[in-house]
Design an enzyme around this catalytic site. Structure first.
Site, mmCIF file in Angstrom:
data_model
loop_
_atom_site.group_PDB
_atom_site.id
_atom_site.type_symbol
_atom_site.label_atom_id
_atom_site.label_comp_id
_atom_site.label_asym_id
_atom_site.label_seq_id
_atom_site.Cartn_x
_atom_site.Cartn_y
_atom_site.Cartn_z
ATOM 1 C CG HIS A 49 -1.888 1.147 1.345
ATOM 2 N ND1 HIS A 49 -3.074 1.058 0.762
ATOM 3 C CD2 HIS A 49 -1.646 2.451 1.811
ATOM 4 C CE1 HIS A 49 -3.743 2.172 1.095
ATOM 5 N NE2 HIS A 49 -2.837 3.376 1.653
ATOM 6 C CD GLU A 50 1.616 3.606 3.589
ATOM 7 O OE1 GLU A 50 1.738 4.771 3.084
ATOM 8 O OE2 GLU A 50 0.441 3.388 4.303
ATOM 9 C CG HIS B 85 0.291 6.213 -0.874
ATOM 10 N ND1 HIS B 85 -0.766 6.642 -1.558
ATOM 11 C CD2 HIS B 85 -0.332 5.493 0.248
ATOM 12 C CE1 HIS B 85 -1.753 6.111 -0.898
ATOM 13 N NE2 HIS B 85 -1.546 5.450 0.283
#
Length: 362
Positions: A19-20, A23
């Protein structure tokens, strides 16, 4: 216990990292300076500095974050650094950076399902009958547990889903059910009856039934990588719709809030699935990855969905939303999130407590 701890660390670690990473990669692509890539919240435990970015692990392992230059609109950024500041990027770039996290979890789910289907095969629930309800159309016709349904009205059946769909399509018309019993092929005439049953959310619905349930046996179909990818995309889409619908049913109070679970429930399930084997564990990771993506897309301030909502408003209005309004919304969103976390932890703890004998009704 060791299996549960390790499997939970793998599930949460991989999902948060992916997920990170979404980003992070899109931020770097957009030319935004990333100051910190952290797995976990709170105090920094250890890490390594590479260039302008601190890659670290923090004390509270219930999430992660990517800190970017100028992420706070009120943060003072020098003129020379403005082009690398998050808040000074066009709204479409900021939207892409925030959206990349949930989308990365969706991509991870697709990959995991494709691996499961490609390596282990595609499971199909067979048409073997497990139980026959007393006095039901099936019982009256002579169907028995252990019978394998081969066709209905001449339509060959590959799995239980096809059997169920065929009965729904035929309605209350008489069915010619061909089954295999002890190596012998038999025909039965069964007329479905419309009855009230409950769907997966516990809602009463009317549907034609004949009074049988599946035995729970599976056959595995070996498929090529292209089919594995197709079924993976189909599975991801189906589960995404189901999770969205589940949220709607929770809001409508069709589903009780007690059904919500948190990290403790995830840990329990991760341990159970790990003990069942690699196929079950990878499939479970895919389910949780989609769940994480959907939850992050909810329009709650402090979540990715909240940021996306404000960016879309900004794009429609042609001007940024005032900092004061955003901060107020984030405080409300943080309060809602904390209340939700407390509630799911309470549910998790209550599930762990032994169930007493209760008080007999008068």
């Amino acid at each position: 216990m060791l299996t549960t701890i390790l499997s939970t660390a793998v599930v949460l670690g991989v999902l948060i990292f992916v997920h990170e990473l979404g980003h992070f990669l899109v931020a770097r692509w957009a030319g935004v300076t990333v100051l910190r890539f952290s797995l976990g919240f709170g105090p920094r435990v250890f890490g390594i500095q590479r260039g302008e970015t601190d890659y670290c692990v923090s004390a509270v392992p219930l999430g992660g974050y990517v800190k970017m230059l100028g992420e706070d609109p009120e943060e003072e950024v020098e003129e020379a650094d403005r082009e690398r500041s998050f808040s000074h990027q066009p709204v479409k770039k900021r939207l892409a950076i925030v959206l990349a996290g949930p989308l990365s979890n969706v991509v991870l789910a697709i990959v995991l399902f494709a691996v499961v289907f490609g390596v282990f095969g595609l499971p199909h629930l067979t048409t073997e009958i497990g139980t026959v309800t007393k006095a039901s159309p099936a019982a009256q016709a002579g169907l028995q547990p252990g019978d394998k349904v081969l066709s209905i009205n001449g339509k060959e059946l590959e799995d239980w889903d096809a059997l169920s769909e065929t009965i729904q399509q035929e309605g209350t018309r008489p069915l010619d059910v061909m089954v295999e019993r002890n190596g012998e092929v038999l025909h039965f005439r069964v007329t479905p009856q419309v009855q009230e049953v409950k769907n997966i959310f516990g809602e009463p619905i009317q549907r034609p039934v004949i009074g049988i349930t599946a035995a729970g046996s599976y056959r595995v179909e070996r498929i090529n990588p292209f089919k594995a990818l197709y079924y993976s995309l189909e599975q991801t889409w189906t589960l995404s719709k189901l999770f969205f619908l589940t949220i709607v049913k929770l809001i409508e109070r069709v589903l009780p809030m007690e059904t919500l679970g948190g990290p403790i429930l995830i840990a329990q399930m991760a341990g159970q699935q790990a003990q069942e084997g690699l196929m079950n564990f990878l499939h479970f990771m895919g389910l949780i990855s989609i769940n994480l993506a959907i939850l992050n897309l909810l329009p709650i301030p402090v979540l990715d969905g909240g940021h996306i909502f404000f960016f879309l408003l900004e794009a429609m209005l042609g001007r940024p939303i005032s900092v004061r309004k955003v901060e107020l919304a984030q405080k409300v969103g943080l309060f809602v999130l904390i209340v939700l976390m407390v509630f799911v932890f309470y549910n998790d703890i209550m599930r762990l407590l032994p169930k007493g004998p209760g008080v007999p009704a008068p």
